[in-house]
Write a protein that holds these residues in place. Structure first.
Motif, PDB file in Angstrom:
ATOM      1  N   ALA A 177      -2.501 -12.238  -1.328  1.00 27.70           N
ATOM      2  CA  ALA A 177      -2.297 -11.861  -2.730  1.00 27.70           C
ATOM      3  C   ALA A 177      -2.742 -10.423  -2.993  1.00 27.70           C
ATOM      4  O   ALA A 177      -2.033  -9.652  -3.652  1.00 27.70           O
ATOM      5  CB  ALA A 177      -3.058 -12.825  -3.639  1.00 27.70           C
ATOM      6  N   LEU A 178      -3.912 -10.053  -2.483  1.00 26.03           N
ATOM      7  CA  LEU A 178      -4.407  -8.686  -2.681  1.00 26.03           C
ATOM      8  C   LEU A 178      -3.473  -7.668  -2.037  1.00 26.03           C
ATOM      9  O   LEU A 178      -3.179  -6.618  -2.629  1.00 26.03           O
ATOM     10  CB  LEU A 178      -5.810  -8.549  -2.088  1.00 26.03           C
ATOM     11  N   TYR A 179      -3.008  -7.984  -0.827  1.00 27.61           N
ATOM     12  CA  TYR A 179      -2.099  -7.043  -0.170  1.00 27.61           C
ATOM     13  C   TYR A 179      -0.780  -6.942  -0.928  1.00 27.61           C
ATOM     14  O   TYR A 179      -0.211  -5.859  -1.066  1.00 27.61           O
ATOM     15  CB  TYR A 179      -1.835  -7.480   1.274  1.00 27.61           C
ATOM     16  N   GLY A 180      -0.289  -8.069  -1.442  1.00 28.36           N
ATOM     17  CA  GLY A 180       0.952  -8.041  -2.223  1.00 28.36           C
ATOM     18  C   GLY A 180       0.817  -7.209  -3.482  1.00 28.36           C
ATOM     19  O   GLY A 180       1.722  -6.432  -3.833  1.00 28.36           O
ATOM     20  N   VAL A 181      -0.323  -7.333  -4.179  1.00 29.88           N
ATOM     21  CA  VAL A 181      -0.548  -6.521  -5.381  1.00 29.88           C
ATOM     22  C   VAL A 181      -0.622  -5.044  -5.015  1.00 29.88           C
ATOM     23  O   VAL A 181      -0.078  -4.177  -5.717  1.00 29.88           O
ATOM     24  CB  VAL A 181      -1.834  -6.971  -6.098  1.00 29.88           C
ATOM     25  N   PHE A 182      -1.284  -4.736  -3.899  1.00 27.19           N
ATOM     26  CA  PHE A 182      -1.366  -3.335  -3.467  1.00 27.19           C
ATOM     27  C   PHE A 182       0.015  -2.749  -3.197  1.00 27.19           C
ATOM     28  O   PHE A 182       0.318  -1.623  -3.618  1.00 27.19           O
ATOM     29  CB  PHE A 182      -2.233  -3.215  -2.213  1.00 27.19           C
ATOM     30  N   VAL A 183       0.857  -3.492  -2.482  1.00 25.99           N
ATOM     31  CA  VAL A 183       2.212  -3.000  -2.197  1.00 25.99           C
ATOM     32  C   VAL A 183       2.987  -2.796  -3.493  1.00 25.99           C
ATOM     33  O   VAL A 183       3.726  -1.810  -3.645  1.00 25.99           O
ATOM     34  CB  VAL A 183       2.954  -3.985  -1.262  1.00 25.99           C
ATOM     35  N   PHE A 184       2.815  -3.699  -4.470  1.00 21.54           N
ATOM     36  CA  PHE A 184       3.478  -3.542  -5.771  1.00 21.54           C
ATOM     37  C   PHE A 184       3.000  -2.278  -6.475  1.00 21.54           C
ATOM     38  O   PHE A 184       3.808  -1.513  -7.038  1.00 21.54           O
ATOM     39  CB  PHE A 184       3.189  -4.772  -6.636  1.00 21.54           C
ATOM     40  N   ILE A 185       1.710  -2.029  -6.440  1.00 23.24           N
ATOM     41  CA  ILE A 185       1.161  -0.822  -7.057  1.00 23.24           C
ATOM     42  C   ILE A 185       1.683   0.418  -6.345  1.00 23.24           C
ATOM     43  O   ILE A 185       2.062   1.414  -6.984  1.00 23.24           O
ATOM     44  CB  ILE A 185      -0.386  -0.845  -6.997  1.00 23.24           C
TER      45      ILE A 185
END
Length: 362
Positions: A177-185
């Motif tokens: 989840a954290l990595y997915g949010v980072f990629v979105f940002i």
């Protein structure tokens, strides 16, 4: 990168199939010193070809999407390598994922970043980058590293440096989840955080954008090269394990070698970008690789081991915890001002040398 957008250098098209040829032939004389030397040369050639094709694709799709191509592609294949080795060896290799992920973080944050800062500083003096993007990546990296590599040592639900099934599932879901949010940002919401505001001193950046056919060819060749890199690294790994055992070095050294071999393409690409005064691209590549290594490896390995009801050691030792904490502290100070010199590069390289030395001798 080729000066013509519609013509790739011949060596970048010859090396990938040549690497696969060496891979196939080496199976008939596995373990012979000469064969291992040829495999190592083929591995190096595949790495440089992969870097070239990744740069072609990155130039076509633009930043910061371009820096994700190499990091995610290599990490996915790295995960496949780790999982295959761990499943074939069983409980004997329960700590391989931990050793490899920790090695990847140390290699990236100290080895690759240090080399980039030193090379860029020697040629350009001071170099600039966006603090907002670097700090965003470092914040996520610190949270992922501590939660997955340090926290297991301080929980009592399971004995030793391991997590219970529910804790392991939680670690996997939160990491993804954290990595997915980072990629979105990085790619959507705050894409400007990761874009350099300086004009790079690199003529390839100003070259004409590669055509569709060239980009498609490079994308296919990139996958071919990366798979060859990992399979060649796997072919070399038994020799590495024998050498480590003969030298009496800790088993964690095997994880260091695997991580170093797999991270070669990112390391070469990041160093070339820093040499061309594109430090923002270097940091995007380096920190993105470390994030992908944790954010994709831990969830995948966790899912596989929960499904197979196998033990998975994640907690690192006391010496490794100190080195990780020092690395995160120094990285925070390095990325605090938006400007770097050779001094920061030298500090990170000393930390990297300390990590290698202590990993072998402690």
């Amino acid at each position: 990168m080729s000066r013509s957008p519609n013509a790739l250098p011949y060596w970048t098209l010859i090396l990938p199939p040549l690497a696969w040829l060496v891979l196939g032939v080496s199976g008939f004389a596995d373990g012979h010193p000469l064969v291992l030397a040829i495999v190592a040369l083929a591995l190096a050639g595949a790495v440089f070809a992969a870097v070239h094709h990744a740069e072609v694709v990155a130039h076509r799709i633009g930043e910061p999407f371009g820096t994700l191509v190499l990091a995610i592609a290599v990490t996915i294949i790295e995960v496949a390598l780790i999982v295959s080795v761990m499943l074939s060896a069983g409980a004997e290799k329960s700590g391989l994922a931990r050793d490899t992920v920790f090695a990847a973080v140390m290699i990236v944050c100290n080895g690759i970043v240090g080399t980039c800062l030193l090379v860029g500083g020697l040629r350009h003096g001071e170099q600039d980058f966006r603090v907002s993007g670097a700090n965003t990546a470092l914040t996520v990296l610190a949270a992922l590293a501590i939660l997955t590599l340090v926290m297991p040592n301080y929980l009592s639900a399971a004995p030793g440096p391991v997590l219970s099934t529910s804790q392991l599932a939680f670690a996997g879901v939160t990491s993804l989840a954290l990595y997915g949010v980072f990629v979105f940002i990085q790619t959507v919401r705050h894409r400007d955080y990761f874009l350099s505001g300086e004009a790079p001193q690199d003529e390839s950046v100003h070259a004409e954008v590669p055509g569709t056919r060239t980009t498609f060819t490079s994308a296919i060749a990139l996958v071919v090269c990366l798979v060859a890199v990992v399979l060649l690294a796997k072919r070399l790994s038994p020799a590495v394990e024998r050498a480590v055992e003969a030298a009496g070095a800790p088993e964690a050294v095997v994880g260091i070698v695997i991580a170093a071999l797999v991270l070669l393409p990112e390391g070469v690409a990041a160093t070339r970008a820093a040499h061309a005064n594109r430090l923002q691209t270097s940091l995007n590549l380096a920190l993105g690789s470390a994030l992908a290594s944790i954010g994709l490896t831990i969830p995948t390995v966790a899912a596989v081991f929960v499904w197979n009801d196998m033990p998975l050691a994640l907690g690192i030792g006391g010496m490794e915890t100190v080195l990780l904490s020092l690395t995160l502290l120094v990285s925070t100070l390095t990325l605090a001002t938006g400007r770097t010199t050779i001094l920061q590069g030298a500090v990170h390289l000393v930390l990297f040398a300390a990590y290698l030395f202590l990993s072998v001798t402690h």
